[in-house]
Design a protein around this motif. Structure first.
Motif, short mmCIF file in Angstrom:
data_model
loop_
_atom_site.label_atom_id
_atom_site.label_comp_id
_atom_site.label_asym_id
_atom_site.label_seq_id
_atom_site.Cartn_x
_atom_site.Cartn_y
_atom_site.Cartn_z
N SER A 54 59.44 54.58 88.19
CA SER A 54 58.37 55.26 88.77
C SER A 54 57.11 54.37 88.99
N THR A 55 56.32 54.89 90.19
CA THR A 55 55.10 54.22 90.14
C THR A 55 54.01 55.27 90.20
N LYS A 56 52.70 54.89 90.10
CA LYS A 56 51.56 55.77 90.09
C LYS A 56 51.59 56.74 91.24
N ASP A 57 52.37 56.34 92.58
CA ASP A 57 52.28 57.31 93.55
C ASP A 57 53.40 58.42 93.49
N ASP A 58 54.21 58.44 92.42
CA ASP A 58 55.33 59.51 92.37
C ASP A 58 54.78 60.61 91.57
N TYR A 59 55.86 61.65 91.55
CA TYR A 59 55.56 62.84 90.94
C TYR A 59 56.54 63.35 89.82
N LEU A 60 56.35 63.80 88.99
CA LEU A 60 57.26 64.59 88.01
C LEU A 60 57.28 65.78 87.99
N ALA A 61 58.55 66.44 88.44
CA ALA A 61 58.67 67.90 88.46
C ALA A 61 59.44 68.44 87.02
N PHE A 62 58.60 69.26 86.64
CA PHE A 62 59.26 69.91 85.44
C PHE A 62 60.23 71.19 85.72
N SER A 63 61.36 70.90 85.05
CA SER A 63 62.43 71.82 85.21
C SER A 63 63.35 71.78 84.13
N GLY A 64 63.82 72.95 83.51
CA GLY A 64 64.75 72.95 82.57
C GLY A 64 63.96 72.78 80.98
N SER A 65 64.46 71.88 80.33
CA SER A 65 64.37 72.02 78.73
C SER A 65 62.73 71.47 78.57
N GLY A 66 62.19 72.14 77.84
CA GLY A 66 60.69 71.84 77.59
C GLY A 66 60.96 70.62 76.60
N PHE A 67 61.69 70.29 75.88
CA PHE A 67 61.57 69.11 74.78
C PHE A 67 61.87 67.96 76.08
N ILE A 68 62.77 67.96 76.85
CA ILE A 68 62.90 66.86 77.72
C ILE A 68 61.79 66.67 78.54
N GLY A 69 61.00 67.71 79.10
CA GLY A 69 59.68 67.60 79.84
C GLY A 69 58.91 66.76 79.05
N ALA A 70 58.59 67.20 77.65
CA ALA A 70 57.71 66.53 76.70
C ALA A 70 57.96 65.26 76.73
N CYS A 72 59.53 63.38 78.86
CA CYS A 72 59.26 62.55 80.18
C CYS A 72 57.89 62.26 80.21
N LEU A 73 57.00 63.34 80.05
CA LEU A 73 55.66 63.21 80.19
C LEU A 73 54.79 62.34 79.09
N GLN A 74 55.29 62.26 77.98
CA GLN A 74 54.79 61.26 76.90
C GLN A 74 55.26 59.84 77.70
N ILE A 75 56.56 59.55 78.26
CA ILE A 75 56.75 58.26 78.56
C ILE A 75 56.00 57.67 79.96
N TRP A 76 55.78 59.08 80.67
CA TRP A 76 55.19 58.77 81.93
C TRP A 76 53.86 58.50 81.67
N LEU A 77 53.13 58.95 80.76
CA LEU A 77 51.77 58.68 80.77
C LEU A 77 51.37 57.24 79.78
N MET A 78 52.67 56.87 79.30
CA MET A 78 52.47 55.45 78.62
C MET A 78 52.48 54.45 79.75
N LEU A 79 53.35 54.83 80.74
CA LEU A 79 53.49 53.95 81.97
C LEU A 79 52.46 53.91 82.97
N HIS A 80 51.85 55.08 83.35
CA HIS A 80 50.71 55.10 84.31
C HIS A 80 49.54 56.15 83.80
N LYS A 81 48.43 55.79 84.21
CA LYS A 81 47.16 56.55 84.00
C LYS A 81 47.19 57.77 84.06
N GLU A 82 47.85 58.57 84.93
CA GLU A 82 47.99 59.84 85.32
C GLU A 82 49.47 60.39 85.73
N CYS A 83 49.73 61.53 85.59
CA CYS A 83 50.64 62.08 86.26
C CYS A 83 50.50 63.10 87.13
#
Length: 133
Positions: A54-70, A72-83
């Motif tokens: 992923s890049t800072k220009d990409d998007y994260l769409a939440f779908s399905g499991s809340g645990f998986i979403g959590a 994903c968001l944690q890893i995303w914010l470790m990789l990028h300054k914003e989601c």
């Protein structure tokens, strides 16, 4: 939206309509279907292996499991300054954009800690008649 943006879908389901997410970019699932949660280490690895692309220009769409979403968001914010989070809104009949910034979360945590400490100090002062030990 960037011309080359990708929409990473946290947990793609065959029975969900992602049509409204396509306007943000090309769809790419992070995970699909049910995942055995007792294999959380493997799940973390699978999510990381996908989101490192992923890049800072990409998007994260939440779908399905809340645990998986959590995760994903944690890893995303470790990789990028914003989601750029896409959340499904039933009333609007599709995905809506919300931006979550790592720095804002850190500020919120620090403010909450400061407020809790202030309240603890006030409670301690009230009980003892003076501030401090």
């Amino acid at each position: 939206m960037s011309d080359n943006a990708t929409v990473f879908i946290t947990n793609m389901a065959a029975d969900h309509n992602y049509e409204s997410a396509v306007k943000f970019g090309a769809l790419r699932p992070v995970t699909r279907g049910n995942f055995p949660f007792f294999k959380h280490v493997r799940l973390q690895e699978e999510i990381a292996e996908t989101l490192i692309h992923s890049t800072k220009d990409d998007y994260l769409a939440f779908s399905g499991s809340g645990f998986i979403g959590a995760l994903c968001l944690q890893i995303w914010l470790m990789l990028h300054k914003e989601c750029k989070a896409l959340l499904f809104d039933r009333q609007q009949g599709g995905y809506v954009l919300r931006v979550i910034k790592r720095d804002a979360l850190i500020t919120n945590i620090e403010q909450a800690k400061d407020e809790a400490e202030r309240r603890r100090g006030c409670l301690h002062q009230d009980k003892s008649g003076h501030r401090g030990s």
